[in-house]
Design a protein around this motif. Structure first.
Motif, short mmCIF file in Angstrom:
data_model
loop_
_atom_site.label_atom_id
_atom_site.label_comp_id
_atom_site.label_asym_id
_atom_site.label_seq_id
_atom_site.Cartn_x
_atom_site.Cartn_y
_atom_site.Cartn_z
N UNK A 1 0.82 -1.29 -0.07
CA UNK A 1 0.00 0.04 0.03
C UNK A 1 0.83 1.32 -0.02
N UNK A 2 1.88 1.09 0.87
CA UNK A 2 2.87 2.30 0.79
C UNK A 2 3.53 2.58 -0.43
N UNK A 3 3.84 1.45 -0.96
CA UNK A 3 4.75 1.73 -2.51
C UNK A 3 3.74 2.27 -3.46
N UNK A 4 2.38 1.60 -3.31
CA UNK A 4 1.34 2.33 -4.24
C UNK A 4 1.02 3.80 -4.14
N UNK A 5 0.98 4.22 -2.82
CA UNK A 5 0.83 5.42 -2.55
C UNK A 5 1.60 6.50 -3.07
N UNK A 6 3.16 6.01 -3.30
CA UNK A 6 4.15 6.92 -3.73
C UNK A 6 4.36 6.77 -5.24
N UNK A 7 4.02 5.61 -5.83
CA UNK A 7 4.36 5.46 -7.31
C UNK A 7 3.09 5.83 -8.16
N UNK A 8 1.80 5.45 -8.00
CA UNK A 8 0.62 5.87 -8.55
C UNK A 8 0.40 7.04 -9.07
N UNK A 9 0.59 8.14 -7.80
CA UNK A 9 0.56 9.61 -8.25
C UNK A 9 1.70 9.97 -9.25
N UNK A 10 2.64 9.53 -9.48
CA UNK A 10 3.99 9.85 -10.09
C UNK A 10 4.01 9.14 -11.57
N UNK A 11 2.95 8.19 -11.61
CA UNK A 11 2.86 7.29 -12.76
C UNK A 11 4.24 6.45 -13.14
N UNK A 12 4.48 6.01 -11.87
CA UNK A 12 5.73 4.99 -11.67
C UNK A 12 5.21 3.48 -11.24
N UNK A 13 6.03 2.50 -11.58
CA UNK A 13 5.82 1.11 -11.28
C UNK A 13 6.80 0.77 -10.42
N UNK A 14 6.50 -0.45 -9.86
CA UNK A 14 7.78 -1.12 -8.92
C UNK A 14 7.85 -2.50 -9.04
N UNK A 15 8.98 -3.04 -8.86
CA UNK A 15 9.08 -4.49 -8.91
C UNK A 15 9.91 -4.80 -7.39
N UNK A 16 9.76 -5.96 -6.84
CA UNK A 16 10.25 -6.41 -5.53
C UNK A 16 11.20 -7.70 -5.81
N UNK A 17 12.28 -7.75 -5.18
CA UNK A 17 13.22 -8.85 -5.38
C UNK A 17 13.86 -9.08 -3.70
N UNK A 18 13.39 -9.86 -3.04
CA UNK A 18 14.14 -10.07 -1.61
C UNK A 18 13.56 -8.52 -0.94
N UNK A 19 14.89 -7.80 -0.20
CA UNK A 19 14.87 -6.67 0.34
C UNK A 19 14.99 -5.51 -0.58
N UNK A 20 14.95 -5.64 -1.98
CA UNK A 20 15.41 -4.54 -2.85
C UNK A 20 14.07 -4.23 -3.69
N UNK A 21 13.93 -2.94 -4.01
CA UNK A 21 12.67 -2.56 -4.81
C UNK A 21 13.24 -1.48 -5.93
N UNK A 22 12.71 -1.94 -7.16
CA UNK A 22 13.21 -1.13 -8.29
C UNK A 22 12.02 -0.31 -8.67
N UNK A 23 12.23 1.02 -8.86
CA UNK A 23 11.11 1.67 -9.41
C UNK A 23 11.43 2.20 -10.57
N UNK A 24 10.27 2.09 -11.53
CA UNK A 24 10.65 2.15 -13.02
C UNK A 24 9.52 3.20 -13.62
N UNK A 25 9.58 4.00 -14.66
CA UNK A 25 8.41 4.61 -15.31
C UNK A 25 7.65 3.75 -15.91
N UNK A 26 6.42 4.07 -15.98
CA UNK A 26 5.34 3.30 -16.52
C UNK A 26 5.58 3.39 -18.07
#
Length: 298
Positions: free
Chosen positions: A273-298
């Motif tokens: 929910x926290x990741x969506x709260x930050x990424x959606x308003x900025x048109x970003x997406x994310x992927x998770x791998x263990x304790x790492x998060x990669x932020x990407x442009x839509x």
């Protein structure tokens, strides 16, 4: 290796090169070195009962055998007192040092019953023994203060000093981010030798070296006390940094523009929910791998 283990091995002079480097990266490294130097400076001098006795012996009456019987024990007592004074002087000047880890918060009660709510990944330092003369704490990170009425109370940070008599306020000092919000009473903020007075609801904010205006705060307390971080027109890099303070993970931002401004909030209790709260308003997406998060442009 944990901070406590590094300090213990340092005290035992048993750090390998890799551990020594990790020890030097501790936030309170300089303070530990200073404390160690202070202790050495107040170490009791070598005291030899026999040598001192031989020095005094020529001045004693030759037939004062009774004096000899009590003099050595007396000198031993003097040695113990000298060591005891050195230990007392050192310990009475030690600072209280409290820190929180990532995703951890704690509440501290100061000697005058003032309270401090310490946010995640933050440290606070104060001296209990000198508190009656000087009410002052050193802060690195973020904290909310409820100050008991009395003499001046100072919060010292690397970006400025916050001074009050009795009030409620929040101080956030992280890398290139300094913000003070007054919730009750009157707060004085000294930055670059200039002092600004804040009334309830007013904020003093400097981000990346620029002083910014802020809307009047209507909440009674900062939202982070209730499990939520909130931002108004803040560069994304500072939002991400606070995100990492609240969640035990690393966020990769190589593919996005972290200078974009973000207005919104994220919860501390639900990662997705926290990741969506930050990424959606900025048109970003994310992927998770263990304790790492990669932020990407839509």
């Amino acid at each position: 290796m944990k901070r406590e283990e590094l300090i213990k091995k340092w005290l035992d002079n048993n750090l390998n090169p890799e551990e020594q480097n990790a020890f030097e990266q501790l936030e309170d490294y300089n303070q530990l070195i200073k404390m160690d130097a202070t202790l050495k400076g107040f170490k009791a001098p070598e005291f030899s009962v026999d040598q001192t006795y031989q020095t005094l012996k020529p001045h004693l009456k030759s037939q004062s055998s009774k004096t000899n019987q009590w003099l050595k024990p007396l000198l031993r007592i003097a040695a113990v007192l000298a060591i005891g004074f050195s230990v007392y002087f050192y310990t009475s000047n030690l600072d209280e040092h409290i820190e929180t880890l990532v995703a951890q918060q704690t509440t501290i009660q100061l000697p005058d019953n003032s309270t401090v709510d310490l946010n995640a990944n933050s440290t606070i330092t104060f001296n209990e023994n000198s508190w009656s003369k000087t009410r002052a704490v050193t802060l690195n990170g973020e904290a909310f203060f409820k100050v008991a009425k009395g003499e001046k109370f100072d919060v010292i940070t690397s970006d400025g000093i916050v001074s009050v008599l009795g009030t409620q306020f929040n101080v956030k000092q992280r890398e290139s981010y300094f913000e003070v919000t007054c919730y009750e009473g009157l707060v004085g903020v000294t930055h670059n030798n200039k002092t600004v007075k804040l009334k309830p609801g007013h904020t003093f904010k400097i981000i990346d070296g620029k002083q910014l205006t802020a809307d009047k705060e209507t909440a009674a307390q900062p939202l982070w006390l209730h499990g939520e971080s909130s931002f108004k027109s803040v560069p994304l890099k500072h939002v991400i940094a606070e995100f990492e303070n609240q969640y035990d993970l690393q966020i990769n931002t190589d593919q996005i523009d972290t200078s974009r401004l973000f207005t919104g909030s994220f919860t501390h209790n639900n990662l997705d929910l926290a990741l969506k709260s930050v990424t959606i308003p900025l048109n970003l997406s994310y992927s998770k791998s263990g304790k790492s998060i990669l932020l990407k442009r839509e």
